[in-house]
Motif scaffolding. Structure first.
Motif, PDB file in Angstrom:
ATOM      1  N   ARG A   1      -0.006   3.510  -3.819  1.00 54.74           N
ATOM      2  CA  ARG A   1       0.232   3.675  -2.337  1.00 54.74           C
ATOM      3  C   ARG A   1       1.844   3.766  -1.901  1.00 54.74           C
ATOM      4  NH1 ARG A   1      -2.055   1.358   1.836  1.00 54.74           N
ATOM      5  NH2 ARG A   1      -2.512   3.034   2.942  1.00 54.74           N
ATOM      6  N   ALA A   2       2.318   4.608  -1.177  1.00 54.17           N
ATOM      7  CA  ALA A   2       3.639   4.555  -0.922  1.00 54.17           C
ATOM      8  C   ALA A   2       3.746   5.079   0.620  1.00 54.17           C
ATOM      9  CB  ALA A   2       4.597   5.112  -1.969  1.00 54.17           C
ATOM     10  N   VAL A   3       5.053   4.618   1.123  1.00 55.21           N
ATOM     11  CA  VAL A   3       5.678   5.569   2.312  1.00 55.21           C
ATOM     12  C   VAL A   3       5.919   7.111   1.891  1.00 55.21           C
ATOM     13  CG1 VAL A   3       7.933   4.370   1.936  1.00 55.21           C
ATOM     14  CG2 VAL A   3       7.153   5.214   4.358  1.00 55.21           C
ATOM     15  N   PRO A   4       5.916   7.765   2.624  1.00 51.11           N
ATOM     16  CA  PRO A   4       6.169   9.085   2.310  1.00 51.11           C
ATOM     17  C   PRO A   4       7.827   9.216   1.810  1.00 51.11           C
ATOM     18  CG  PRO A   4       4.951   9.229   4.290  1.00 51.11           C
ATOM     19  CD  PRO A   4       5.348   7.741   4.044  1.00 51.11           C
ATOM     20  N   GLU A   5       8.060  10.063   0.791  1.00 60.67           N
ATOM     21  CA  GLU A   5       9.499  10.252   0.398  1.00 60.67           C
ATOM     22  C   GLU A   5      10.184  10.740   1.613  1.00 60.67           C
ATOM     23  OE1 GLU A   5      10.368  10.935  -3.612  1.00 60.67           O
ATOM     24  OE2 GLU A   5       8.316  10.303  -4.472  1.00 60.67           O
ATOM     25  N   GLY A   6      11.547  10.127   1.682  1.00 58.41           N
ATOM     26  CA  GLY A   6      12.474  10.366   2.640  1.00 58.41           C
ATOM     27  C   GLY A   6      12.214   9.634   3.998  1.00 58.41           C
ATOM     28  N   SER A   7      11.285   8.738   4.114  1.00 57.58           N
ATOM     29  CA  SER A   7      11.299   7.673   4.881  1.00 57.58           C
ATOM     30  C   SER A   7      12.330   6.711   4.909  1.00 57.58           C
ATOM     31  CB  SER A   7       9.774   7.177   4.971  1.00 57.58           C
ATOM     32  OG  SER A   7       8.791   7.949   5.078  1.00 57.58           O
ATOM     33  N   VAL A   8      12.878   6.382   6.102  1.00 59.72           N
ATOM     34  CA  VAL A   8      14.005   5.479   6.114  1.00 59.72           C
ATOM     35  C   VAL A   8      13.479   4.234   6.819  1.00 59.72           C
ATOM     36  CG1 VAL A   8      16.269   4.933   7.057  1.00 59.72           C
ATOM     37  CG2 VAL A   8      15.796   7.006   6.285  1.00 59.72           C
ATOM     38  N   VAL A   9      13.509   3.077   5.908  1.00 61.42           N
ATOM     39  CA  VAL A   9      12.633   2.044   6.230  1.00 61.42           C
ATOM     40  C   VAL A   9      13.559   0.647   6.136  1.00 61.42           C
ATOM     41  CG1 VAL A   9      10.407   0.367   5.787  1.00 61.42           C
ATOM     42  CG2 VAL A   9      10.615   2.924   5.325  1.00 61.42           C
ATOM     43  N   PRO A  10      13.396  -0.294   7.283  1.00 58.85           N
ATOM     44  CA  PRO A  10      14.382  -1.521   7.084  1.00 58.85           C
ATOM     45  C   PRO A  10      13.855  -2.241   5.835  1.00 58.85           C
ATOM     46  CG  PRO A  10      13.305  -0.927   9.296  1.00 58.85           C
ATOM     47  CD  PRO A  10      12.638   0.020   8.455  1.00 58.85           C
ATOM     48  N   THR A  11      14.845  -3.012   5.416  1.00 59.62           N
ATOM     49  CA  THR A  11      14.769  -3.837   4.282  1.00 59.62           C
ATOM     50  C   THR A  11      13.517  -4.989   4.739  1.00 59.62           C
ATOM     51  OG1 THR A  11      16.628  -5.265   5.004  1.00 59.62           O
ATOM     52  CG2 THR A  11      16.830  -3.518   3.215  1.00 59.62           C
ATOM     53  N   HIS A  12      13.034  -5.334   3.515  1.00 57.80           N
ATOM     54  CA  HIS A  12      11.927  -6.737   3.884  1.00 57.80           C
ATOM     55  C   HIS A  12      10.692  -6.075   4.095  1.00 57.80           C
ATOM     56  CE1 HIS A  12      15.156  -9.576   3.376  1.00 57.80           C
ATOM     57  NE2 HIS A  12      15.858  -8.988   4.297  1.00 57.80           N
ATOM     58  N   ASN A  13      10.516  -4.760   3.858  1.00 62.34           N
ATOM     59  CA  ASN A  13       9.077  -4.082   4.031  1.00 62.34           C
ATOM     60  C   ASN A  13       8.595  -3.659   2.754  1.00 62.34           C
ATOM     61  OD1 ASN A  13       8.251  -4.086   7.165  1.00 62.34           O
ATOM     62  ND2 ASN A  13      10.407  -3.392   7.420  1.00 62.34           N
ATOM     63  N   VAL A  14       7.144  -3.706   2.746  1.00 64.00           N
ATOM     64  CA  VAL A  14       6.871  -3.162   1.420  1.00 64.00           C
ATOM     65  C   VAL A  14       6.747  -1.622   1.647  1.00 64.00           C
ATOM     66  CG1 VAL A  14       4.382  -2.669   0.673  1.00 64.00           C
ATOM     67  CG2 VAL A  14       4.630  -4.702   1.325  1.00 64.00           C
ATOM     68  N   LEU A  15       7.282  -1.100   0.364  1.00 65.13           N
ATOM     69  CA  LEU A  15       7.675   0.426  -0.034  1.00 65.13           C
ATOM     70  C   LEU A  15       6.631   0.833  -0.694  1.00 65.13           C
ATOM     71  CD1 LEU A  15      11.493   0.364  -0.433  1.00 65.13           C
ATOM     72  CD2 LEU A  15      10.166   1.016   1.628  1.00 65.13           C
ATOM     73  N   LEU A  16       5.902   0.366  -1.600  1.00 60.29           N
ATOM     74  CA  LEU A  16       5.128   0.854  -2.470  1.00 60.29           C
ATOM     75  C   LEU A  16       4.188  -0.323  -2.900  1.00 60.29           C
ATOM     76  CD1 LEU A  16       6.077   2.935  -5.818  1.00 60.29           C
ATOM     77  CD2 LEU A  16       4.554   0.740  -5.862  1.00 60.29           C
ATOM     78  N   THR A  17       2.712  -0.002  -3.133  1.00 65.11           N
ATOM     79  CA  THR A  17       1.924  -0.981  -3.482  1.00 65.11           C
ATOM     80  C   THR A  17       0.843  -0.180  -4.983  1.00 65.11           C
ATOM     81  OG1 THR A  17      -0.080  -0.483  -2.124  1.00 65.11           O
ATOM     82  CG2 THR A  17       1.516  -1.804  -1.474  1.00 65.11           C
ATOM     83  N   VAL A  18       0.651  -1.255  -5.719  1.00 63.38           N
ATOM     84  CA  VAL A  18      -0.072  -0.725  -6.908  1.00 63.38           C
ATOM     85  C   VAL A  18      -1.346  -1.689  -7.064  1.00 63.38           C
ATOM     86  CG1 VAL A  18       0.020  -0.437  -9.627  1.00 63.38           C
ATOM     87  CG2 VAL A  18       2.024  -0.361  -7.918  1.00 63.38           C
ATOM     88  N   GLU A  19      -2.574  -1.135  -7.346  1.00 57.84           N
ATOM     89  CA  GLU A  19      -3.696  -1.914  -7.366  1.00 57.84           C
ATOM     90  C   GLU A  19      -4.743  -1.596  -8.554  1.00 57.84           C
ATOM     91  OE1 GLU A  19      -7.388  -3.386  -4.248  1.00 57.84           O
ATOM     92  OE2 GLU A  19      -5.943  -1.686  -3.689  1.00 57.84           O
ATOM     93  N   CYS A  20      -4.984  -2.423  -9.238  1.00 55.35           N
ATOM     94  CA  CYS A  20      -6.111  -2.081 -10.328  1.00 55.35           C
ATOM     95  C   CYS A  20      -7.199  -3.020  -9.927  1.00 55.35           C
ATOM     96  CB  CYS A  20      -5.519  -1.997 -11.744  1.00 55.35           C
ATOM     97  SG  CYS A  20      -6.623  -1.879 -12.913  1.00 55.35           S
TER      98      CYS A  20
END
Length: 480
Positions: free
Chosen positions: A111-130
């Protein structure tokens, strides 16, 4: 019995083998997790750095290139031979299971923030789960490959901030904001470490600009993001095409450029410092002036040596003396028929300094284009924005447990814990990282906060295939 390592001579197949696209110690990690581990959750964030906001870009390239292709039995044999000879254990049973149970595709959810999104640092941008108990460790095994998203994000972030800088000076000094996408040209192809770097970094720059001489970057943006033509260039001289005429025929070399490429509406870029920049500027303003005017095109002079700030102003003044200028509505001067491209010593600091000096001297930003090379695609690293991927939760049996790194020697490396997501306030646009509720799906909301992450990949399937035009639109949605 010695392993057959003959397959290790095929470097092309090795580089495309996802099992080998990792760090050596990852091969042993499946033996290191606690008993009963059945699922794992990891995330990527920027922990700060040069810029306080990051532009998310490049994940789609990685997914298409590496995760949309299945692992095969031949890849497993190849990886087994390598790791055994390399001194690491190899989880042959786990990889065989992936082929037999999942067709060779990774049973992970990204899961990830849509590409092109401008996000402040110290935030989750992408998660990986198995959550497949047999291969739960994949959520960490893929770290090496997925973490390389730091590179396109960092290039895209730097270019986005430079666009803001240049836009500010255009708004102050120019009547024409439509030129903004062509104000920072990519000169970086020859200064990067590989063709792949040119492709990835070059495409990331194009989220904010539309000028590039990095062919592979344009090709990558077109290919991975469904674009017809992501960037453009113009005929331009290099030193060899000028010096090949000899010093005594330098003027003929310049005249040939105008004859070959000088057409109404065309742009011709000519490097002019092969010998004596100031003598060349005199030639452009006297002997060749009428040829430039008669062509109907725009001559762009490239001074390629000397102190950038000083040389740009000297070049502008010399060209203004010869070709004249007009004063725009902002009270700044715009040269007639000629422009300058500065491609030497260009970096975020020098761009700001040159634009400020031009403004102080009364010149509009219209008069200059920047070409940026090593500082654009190479003079950054993972620590520029302090990127990290960490495991934040592990499932033991049927229960999730928080996982966190918290070194007493460096609080800046403290990681987040729990199964995480990113929320965005639908009114203010503010972002906030939080933990997932127990009962959760992709559309969970919390008051005025919406889910900002979307599932882009699940068990071999690319679920979001974004167009480059949409990435650009999202990145610059806040521009007036």
């Amino acid at each position: 019995m010695q392993n057959d390592i003959s397959g290790l001579n095929d470097i092309a197949s090795i580089l495309s083998n996802l099992i080998l696209n990792t760090d050596s110690y990852k091969a042993s990690h499946y033996l290191q997790y606690p008993p009963g581990a059945s699922a794992m959750f990891s995330y990527i964030e920027s922990r700060g750095g040069r810029y306080d906001r990051t532009l998310f870009f490049g994940l789609q390239m990685l997914i298409k290139e590496y995760l949309c292709r299945p692992v095969t039995p031949a890849m497993i044999d190849q990886a087994k031979a390598f790791f055994t000879g390399h001194g690491e254990p190899f989880n042959e049973a786990g990889w065989r299971y992936i082929v037999e149970r999942h067709g060779g595709y990774m049973p992970v959810r990204i899961r990830a923030v849509p590409e092109g999104s401008v996000v402040p640092t110290h935030n989750v941008l992408l998660t990986v789960e198995c959550d497949d108990p047999q291969v739960f460790w994949l959520a960490s095994y893929l770290e090496t490959m997925l973490m390389r998203v730091w590179y396109p994000i960092t290039v895209a972030t730097q270019s986005w901030h430079l666009r803001k800088t240049i836009r500010g000076y255009l708004e102050k000094s120019s009547d024409d904001l439509t030129q903004l996408p062509f104000k920072l040209h990519d000169f970086g192809a020859r200064g990067v470490s590989s063709a792949e770097s040119a492709a990835i970094g070059g495409s990331a720059h194009l989220v904010s600009f539309m000028g590039s001489d990095t062919v592979l970057g344009v090709v990558a943006a077109n290919h991975y993001y469904n674009e017809t033509m992501a960037a453009f260039s113009v005929p331009a001289a290099e030193h060899s095409t000028i010096t090949a005429w000899g010093r005594e025929r330098e003027t003929d070399a310049y005249r040939n450029m105008i004859a070959q490429f000088g057409k109404p509406g065309a742009i011709v870029s000519v490097v002019s410092d092969s010998y004596d920049l100031f003598a060349a500027l005199e030639v452009w303003g006297t002997e060749l002036k009428q040829a430039v005017l008669d062509s109907g095109g725009t001559l762009v002079v490239r001074p390629d040596s000397g102190d950038p700030q000083t040389i740009v102003l000297q070049t502008l003044r010399a060209l203004e003396t010869s070709f004249g200028s007009k004063v725009n509505s902002k009270g700044r001067r715009v040269l007639n028929n000629v422009r300058v491209i500065q491609g030497d010593g260009v970096n975020p600091d020098s761009i700001e300094a040159i634009l400020a000096a031009m403004d102080d001297a009364g010149y509009a930003t219209d008069n200059i284009v920047f070409g940026m090379g090593g500082a654009l695609l190479q003079q950054i690293n993972r620590d520029t924005q302090r990127f990290a991927m960490k495991c934040s939760a592990i499932k033991l049996g049927d229960e999730w447990h928080d996982v966190r790194k918290d070194p007493v020697t460096d609080a800046g490396k403290r990681s987040k814990k729990g199964r995480l997501t990113l929320l965005r306030n639908r009114h203010t646009g503010e972002y906030r990282t939080t933990t997932l509720p127990v009962a959760w799906d992709d559309h969970t909301v919390e008051g005025d906060w919406d889910e900002a992450l979307v599932t882009v990949f699940d068990s071999g399937k690319l679920l979001v295939d974004v167009a480059f035009s949409d990435v650009r639109a999202r990145a610059h949605a806040g521009e007036g």
